[in-house]
Design a protein around this motif. Structure first.
Motif, PDB file in Angstrom:
ATOM      1  N   ILE A 233      -0.935  11.945   7.617  1.00 13.63           N
ATOM      2  CA  ILE A 233      -0.977  10.852   8.602  1.00 13.63           C
ATOM      3  C   ILE A 233      -2.242  10.968   9.452  1.00 13.63           C
ATOM      4  CG2 ILE A 233       0.137   9.874  10.638  1.00 13.63           C
ATOM      5  CD1 ILE A 233       2.821  10.639   9.475  1.00 13.63           C
ATOM      6  N   CYS A 234      -2.540  12.192   9.886  1.00 17.28           N
ATOM      7  CA  CYS A 234      -3.719  12.397  10.726  1.00 17.28           C
ATOM      8  C   CYS A 234      -4.986  11.962   9.993  1.00 17.28           C
ATOM      9  CB  CYS A 234      -3.844  13.867  11.118  1.00 17.28           C
ATOM     10  SG  CYS A 234      -2.596  14.374  12.294  1.00 17.28           S
ATOM     11  N   LYS A 235      -5.036  12.300   8.717  1.00 18.45           N
ATOM     12  CA  LYS A 235      -6.220  11.958   7.924  1.00 18.45           C
ATOM     13  C   LYS A 235      -6.322  10.446   7.784  1.00 18.45           C
ATOM     14  CE  LYS A 235      -8.249  13.516   3.665  1.00 18.45           C
ATOM     15  NZ  LYS A 235      -7.893  14.083   2.363  1.00 18.45           N
ATOM     16  N   ASP A 236      -5.192   9.817   7.538  1.00 18.89           N
ATOM     17  CA  ASP A 236      -5.191   8.376   7.307  1.00 18.89           C
ATOM     18  C   ASP A 236      -5.532   7.612   8.587  1.00 18.89           C
ATOM     19  OD1 ASP A 236      -4.473   6.140   5.440  1.00 18.89           O
ATOM     20  OD2 ASP A 236      -3.118   5.698   7.114  1.00 18.89           O
ATOM     21  N   LEU A 237      -4.951   8.016   9.704  1.00 18.76           N
ATOM     22  CA  LEU A 237      -5.148   7.266  10.944  1.00 18.76           C
ATOM     23  C   LEU A 237      -6.318   7.813  11.760  1.00 18.76           C
ATOM     24  CD1 LEU A 237      -1.443   6.806  12.140  1.00 18.76           C
ATOM     25  CD2 LEU A 237      -2.894   5.139  11.012  1.00 18.76           C
ATOM     26  N   LYS A 238      -6.868   8.929  11.312  1.00 17.77           N
ATOM     27  CA  LYS A 238      -8.001   9.575  11.995  1.00 17.77           C
ATOM     28  C   LYS A 238      -7.664   9.937  13.448  1.00 17.77           C
ATOM     29  CE  LYS A 238     -11.431   7.321   9.097  1.00 17.77           C
ATOM     30  NZ  LYS A 238     -10.548   6.293   8.493  1.00 17.77           N
ATOM     31  N   ILE A 239      -6.470  10.462  13.644  1.00 14.24           N
ATOM     32  CA  ILE A 239      -6.093  10.947  14.973  1.00 14.24           C
ATOM     33  C   ILE A 239      -5.397  12.289  14.786  1.00 14.24           C
ATOM     34  CG2 ILE A 239      -5.821   8.784  16.221  1.00 14.24           C
ATOM     35  CD1 ILE A 239      -2.878   8.784  15.453  1.00 14.24           C
ATOM     36  N   SER A 240      -5.200  13.003  15.880  1.00 13.77           N
ATOM     37  CA  SER A 240      -4.351  14.184  15.769  1.00 13.77           C
ATOM     38  C   SER A 240      -3.175  14.018  16.726  1.00 13.77           C
ATOM     39  CB  SER A 240      -5.148  15.451  16.048  1.00 13.77           C
ATOM     40  OG  SER A 240      -5.749  15.363  17.302  1.00 13.77           O
ATOM     41  N   ASP A 241      -2.299  14.992  16.705  1.00 13.87           N
ATOM     42  CA  ASP A 241      -1.052  14.914  17.480  1.00 13.87           C
ATOM     43  C   ASP A 241      -1.315  14.526  18.927  1.00 13.87           C
ATOM     44  OD1 ASP A 241       1.532  15.254  18.425  1.00 13.87           O
ATOM     45  OD2 ASP A 241       1.205  17.376  18.823  1.00 13.87           O
ATOM     46  N   GLY A 242      -0.610  13.522  19.416  1.00 12.37           N
ATOM     47  CA  GLY A 242      -0.742  13.103  20.805  1.00 12.37           C
ATOM     48  C   GLY A 242      -1.793  12.030  21.029  1.00 12.37           C
ATOM     49  N   GLU A 243      -2.555  11.697  19.989  1.00 14.17           N
ATOM     50  CA  GLU A 243      -3.639  10.723  20.184  1.00 14.17           C
ATOM     51  C   GLU A 243      -3.241   9.327  19.704  1.00 14.17           C
ATOM     52  OE1 GLU A 243      -7.353  13.821  19.777  1.00 14.17           O
ATOM     53  OE2 GLU A 243      -7.016  12.380  18.166  1.00 14.17           O
TER      54      GLU A 243
ATOM     55  N   ALA B  77       5.263   8.240   3.593  1.00 11.34           N
ATOM     56  CA  ALA B  77       4.936   8.094   5.012  1.00 11.34           C
ATOM     57  C   ALA B  77       3.770   7.128   5.186  1.00 11.34           C
ATOM     58  CB  ALA B  77       4.607   9.456   5.620  1.00 11.34           C
ATOM     59  N   LEU B  78       2.743   7.293   4.348  1.00  6.89           N
ATOM     60  CA  LEU B  78       1.568   6.429   4.469  1.00  6.89           C
ATOM     61  C   LEU B  78       1.917   4.988   4.102  1.00  6.89           C
ATOM     62  CD1 LEU B  78      -1.320   8.662   3.135  1.00  6.89           C
ATOM     63  CD2 LEU B  78      -0.541   8.302   5.474  1.00  6.89           C
ATOM     64  N   GLU B  79       2.799   4.844   3.120  1.00  3.88           N
ATOM     65  CA  GLU B  79       3.219   3.507   2.702  1.00  3.88           C
ATOM     66  C   GLU B  79       3.908   2.790   3.869  1.00  3.88           C
ATOM     67  OE1 GLU B  79       6.560   2.010  -0.309  1.00  3.88           O
ATOM     68  OE2 GLU B  79       5.374   3.690  -1.050  1.00  3.88           O
ATOM     69  N   ILE B  80       4.786   3.516   4.580  1.00  2.00           N
ATOM     70  CA  ILE B  80       5.507   2.926   5.709  1.00  2.00           C
ATOM     71  C   ILE B  80       4.522   2.522   6.798  1.00  2.00           C
ATOM     72  CG2 ILE B  80       7.118   3.440   7.584  1.00  2.00           C
ATOM     73  CD1 ILE B  80       8.486   5.381   5.461  1.00  2.00           C
ATOM     74  N   ILE B  81       3.557   3.433   7.077  1.00  2.00           N
ATOM     75  CA  ILE B  81       2.580   3.136   8.128  1.00  2.00           C
ATOM     76  C   ILE B  81       1.715   1.945   7.739  1.00  2.00           C
ATOM     77  CG2 ILE B  81       0.506   4.057   9.242  1.00  2.00           C
ATOM     78  CD1 ILE B  81       1.998   6.763   9.296  1.00  2.00           C
ATOM     79  N   ASN B  82       1.345   1.896   6.457  1.00  2.00           N
ATOM     80  CA  ASN B  82       0.556   0.757   5.995  1.00  2.00           C
ATOM     81  C   ASN B  82       1.329  -0.542   6.123  1.00  2.00           C
ATOM     82  OD1 ASN B  82      -2.015   1.637   5.314  1.00  2.00           O
ATOM     83  ND2 ASN B  82      -1.207   2.683   3.502  1.00  2.00           N
ATOM     84  N   GLY B  83       2.651  -0.452   5.890  1.00  2.00           N
ATOM     85  CA  GLY B  83       3.504  -1.620   6.066  1.00  2.00           C
ATOM     86  C   GLY B  83       3.398  -2.163   7.482  1.00  2.00           C
ATOM     87  N   PHE B  84       3.400  -1.247   8.455  1.00  2.00           N
ATOM     88  CA  PHE B  84       3.270  -1.670   9.852  1.00  2.00           C
ATOM     89  C   PHE B  84       1.900  -2.289  10.108  1.00  2.00           C
ATOM     90  CE2 PHE B  84       7.017   0.854  10.631  1.00  2.00           C
ATOM     91  CZ  PHE B  84       7.616   0.191  11.688  1.00  2.00           C
ATOM     92  N   LYS B  85       0.868  -1.685   9.494  1.00  2.00           N
ATOM     93  CA  LYS B  85      -0.491  -2.216   9.676  1.00  2.00           C
ATOM     94  C   LYS B  85      -0.537  -3.677   9.214  1.00  2.00           C
ATOM     95  CE  LYS B  85      -3.245   1.931   8.980  1.00  2.00           C
ATOM     96  NZ  LYS B  85      -3.985   2.632   7.937  1.00  2.00           N
ATOM     97  N   MET B  86       0.030  -3.907   8.006  1.00  2.00           N
ATOM     98  CA  MET B  86       0.007  -5.253   7.438  1.00  2.00           C
ATOM     99  C   MET B  86       0.757  -6.219   8.350  1.00  2.00           C
ATOM    100  SD  MET B  86      -0.919  -5.014   3.896  1.00  2.00           S
ATOM    101  CE  MET B  86       0.318  -5.516   2.721  1.00  2.00           C
TER     102      MET B  86
END
Lengths: 178, 583
Positions: free
Chosen positions: A110-120, A163-172
């Motif tokens: 998730i961090c790699k995909d969204l380019k953030i780390s915990d808390g960001e 997990a990435l699929e779910i997050i991408n769903g939200f992005k869309m």
């Protein structure tokens, strides 16, 4: 605190940019309640999404608790945030069962995909990632909960891809909504 | 006909909301005489989503692993055609999982609708309260609970009746009942299940506690991470008020009691009594020096009964059936049942309630169906970050308060995380130390600094920087933290480390001496090597390495200098002969 003269160093004068009506209503409701401070902070975070400095100053004024005390409480509990949060809060469970089932790998993905780390929060303000202790859905480990204005939903038996699929769903969904 | 859809957090996470919608749609579409309702979690989380069909002839057909497609067939064949769909029904092993249990706290979970008080009353709910109000007084209630031998289910195992008696004896006219629903142990979720599946039971227990000690107000301190539990508790409280079980002059008697909900703001230490009351008072949740104990000076400085959700949920059974019957379950020194959250590498995950004294073997292999993917059992972590790990040789140990503390573990809240042969015990110890370091409130030095130092050492070990001496130092620190910390969090923080060192010393030594993780889980101990007889000496990896860690002459095997290698793996990608591997 002297904020009448307008030369106060804190941000209390900026409180006008926040709508205080809901908070005032609640402050009035709990004014006789013992130990209401955490309730007030929870309500404030509900309304504004986080605890802005101006609001902390305002609550301090209204309740008589020092800002230092409020700040102390806000930083003690993991629930409170002092910075604005993304539209979707990803609560990634790091409980024992999730850890054993590979939640760290999912965090990395998730961090790699969204380019953030915990808390960001992501630059576009869509997602905030928070590692949480345990969501109590251990039998579905690894688990994450995503909270937004529509409520919260829990997703279990995650893999990195899922997990990435779910997050991408939200992005869309967000893009379509925008 | 009634269709009940399991909607605990786990059911919803597996998609049971959609199943409910599908059933409602079909029932309306076909104009069926069927009631669609919801229920809590029955505990067999691995079977979710679960749907129970109550036929008009009284038979119950249970479907598991439901999907929207399966709903179509169930509606057509069963609801309309009156012929159950056998292939979707729960299997023998599934019913075994449920039938081998003895349920008190979880008895109604997954069977009644938690959002409807009438369902609870139908199964005998609030009968114990009536008995407590009209046939008993504070003293006899305390005595009855004491005779039942019930011990606190939150971890400490203090006799509940004794605690109530101590509070009742205090002179202060104002007293409080507090329910600890801040289930913070990662890996335990029985309290969530009770609150989501049978909230009235714990309310009834709290009200009875109120009568016993003469309190007028009860507080529930519940985690904000459990939104569904909070919602159902609020609903249950307002229904109980409507029906006269809560509020002024309960059931027409002189006794009045109200229950308030406080949302925990996320701090594990608030599971400790004095920290929890500090948090309800609106302060930072930090434990204080005892005495005075909570029973003397608890919430707002008043005498307070503090028990957790599961403990309160045992009370209605004890009052309704009498202490004698309760004592008949479990062992002599630990009567009753205990709910365990069975998770990790076990086939059937979920909540299991069994009599105290059941063995781990029965729990994991009989009820839990053994280890996932036919792997070998390695250890089980019991009681979360304050518990210890038990191994093969403890499998036949009786699970009760005293036997567990003898082997350096504890029942704790009842989390059981099963680990198979692929789990690295050092990294598990590190995981728990990470957790306690973060959750340490910072008030007392041994806990704040000790957990930090121990975590640093464990970090060295899992990353290949550890030494033998550090293991001794870990034990020494563990001893200091355990004996000198202020509260339960610090006193038990070192248990996972001590028990893993004791049981898996070889594994620790493999990490520090051979610089090798036997399970291959510790990424920091992995290294990249060039297999000499496969290397052609082409030099591609040498060019690819950003750290200049590779050296070698053309057409001769190259080597990697371990000290400068950053494990970026670019060399592995560059090699055309599969000569570079990560081991």
């Amino acid at each position: 605190m002297n904020n009448k003269g307008g030369n106060c160093a804190c941000d209390c004068q900026n409180k006008d940019k926040f709508d205080l009506s809901k908070l005032d209503e609640f402050l009035d409701e709990v004014k006789d309640m013992q130990g209401s401070l955490i309730h007030i902070l929870q309500k404030a975070q509900d309304i504004y999404g986080y605890l802005p400095r101006e609001i902390i100053a305002y609550i301090s004024d209204k309740t008589g608790c020092t800002q230092a005390k409020i700040y102390g409480i806000a930083t003690f509990y993991t629930q409170f945030r002092l910075k604005p949060m993304g539209k979707n809060l990803i609560m990634l469970c790091q409980g024992t069962a999730c850890h054993v089932s590979g939640s760290k790998d999912i965090e990395e993905a998730i961090c790699k995909d969204l380019k953030i780390s915990d808390g960001e929060t992501t630059v576009d303000g869509l997602f905030t990632l928070n590692n949480v202790a345990c969501l109590g859905c251990c039998s579905l480990a690894p688990v994450m909960m995503i909270r937004n204005k529509d409520g919260e939903e829990t997703y279990g038996n995650l893999t990195e891809a899922k997990a990435l699929e779910i997050i991408n769903g939200f992005k869309m969904k967000m893009e379509q909504g925008a | 006909m009634k269709i009940a859809i399991g909607q605990g957090s786990c059911g919803i996470a597996s998609g049971s909301k959609k199943i409910e919608e599908a059933f409602r749609r079909h029932v309306a579409e076909h104009n069926l005489q069927a009631e669609v309702t919801i229920t809590g979690c029955i505990g067999g989380c691995y079977l979710e989503p679960i749907v129970d069909v109550y036929q008009d002839d009284g038979q119950v057909v249970r479907y598991v692993h439901m999907t929207e497609d399966k709903v179509d067939k169930v509606v057509k064949q069963h609801l309309i055609g009156h012929e159950p769909v056998d292939e979707y029904r729960i299997s023998k092993s599934g019913t075994d999982f449920l039938e081998k249990q003895t349920r008190i706290a979880l008895k109604n979970c997954g069977l009644i609708n938690p959002e409807d008080i009438r369902d609870y009353i139908k199964v005998g709910g609030y009968e114990a309260l009536k008995k407590a109000i009209f046939e008993m007084d504070g003293k006899t209630i305390c005595k009855e609970v004491e005779r039942s031998g019930l011990r606190g289910r939150g971890g400490g195992g203090f006799p509940t009746g004794k605690k109530w008696g101590l509070v009742a004896a205090q002179k202060d006219p104002i007293k409080y009942v507090v329910c600890n629903a801040d289930e913070g142990d990662p890996g335990a979720f029985m309290d969530r299940s009770v609150m989501e599946g049978d909230p009235h039971k714990m309310l009834e227990g709290m009200i009875i506690a109120g009568i016993a000690i003469g309190a007028k107000i009860g507080y529930i301190y519940v985690r904000a991470e459990y939104p569904l539990a909070v919602k159902r508790l609020k609903k249950a409280i307002s229904q109980a008020e409507e029906w006269g079980f809560l509020g002024k002059n309960i059931l027409g008697s002189k006794f009045s009691f109200e229950i308030r909900i406080n949302l925990g703001a996320g701090a594990f230490v608030c599971g400790e009594g004095s920290a929890l009351t500090a948090s309800i008072e609106g302060n930072r949740g930090m434990p204080r020096v005892k005495p005075p104990r909570t029973v003397e000076q608890g919430l707002f400085g008043k005498p307070t009964v503090l028990n957790n959700v599961e403990t309160f949920s045992h009370i209605p059974f004890i009052i309704a059936n009498g202490a004698q019957i309760y004592r008949g379950i479990g062992t002599d020194r630990s009567p009753g049942t205990k709910a365990f959250a069975l998770t990790g590498s076990v086939n059937k995950t979920g909540l299991v309630e069994v009599p105290m004294g059941t063995s781990l073997r029965e729990l994991i292999f009989d009820i839990g169906g053994g280890i996932k993917n036919n792997k070998a059992f390695k250890a089980v972590q019991i009681g979360g970050p304050s518990g210890g790990c038990l191994t093969e040789k403890h499998l036949d140990l009786s699970l009760d308060f005293d036997s567990l503390s003898k082997v350096g573990a504890m029942v704790g809240s009842g989390g059981l995380v099963v680990m198979d042969e692929d789990t690295c015990m050092v990294s598990i110890a590190k995981f728990f130390m990470d957790f306690t370091e973060q959750e340490s409130c910072g008030k007392c030095v041994p806990c704040r600094e000790g957990t930090h130092l121990m975590n640093e050492i464990l970090d060295d070990i899992v990353n290949g920087r550890g030494t033998k001496e550090q293991i001794d130092m870990l034990m020494e620190l563990a001893d200091t933290v355990t004996t000198t910390s202020l509260c339960g969090l610090g006193k038990t923080a070192a248990l996972p480390v001590m028990s893993t060192i004791r049981e898996f010393q070889d594994e620790y030594y493999a990490h520090v001496v051979e610089k090798r993780c036997p399970t291959g889980k510790c990424k920091g101990l992995k290294r990249i090597e060039i297999i000499a007889n496969k290397c052609k000496g082409c030099g591609l990896c040498l060019d690819a390495c950003p750290a200049n860690a590779i050296s070698g002459k053309r057409r001769q095997p190259h080597v990697i200098d371990k000290s400068s290698c950053t494990k970026c793996k670019l060399c592995i990608d560059s090699c055309k002969f599969d000569a570079i591997v990560e081991i």
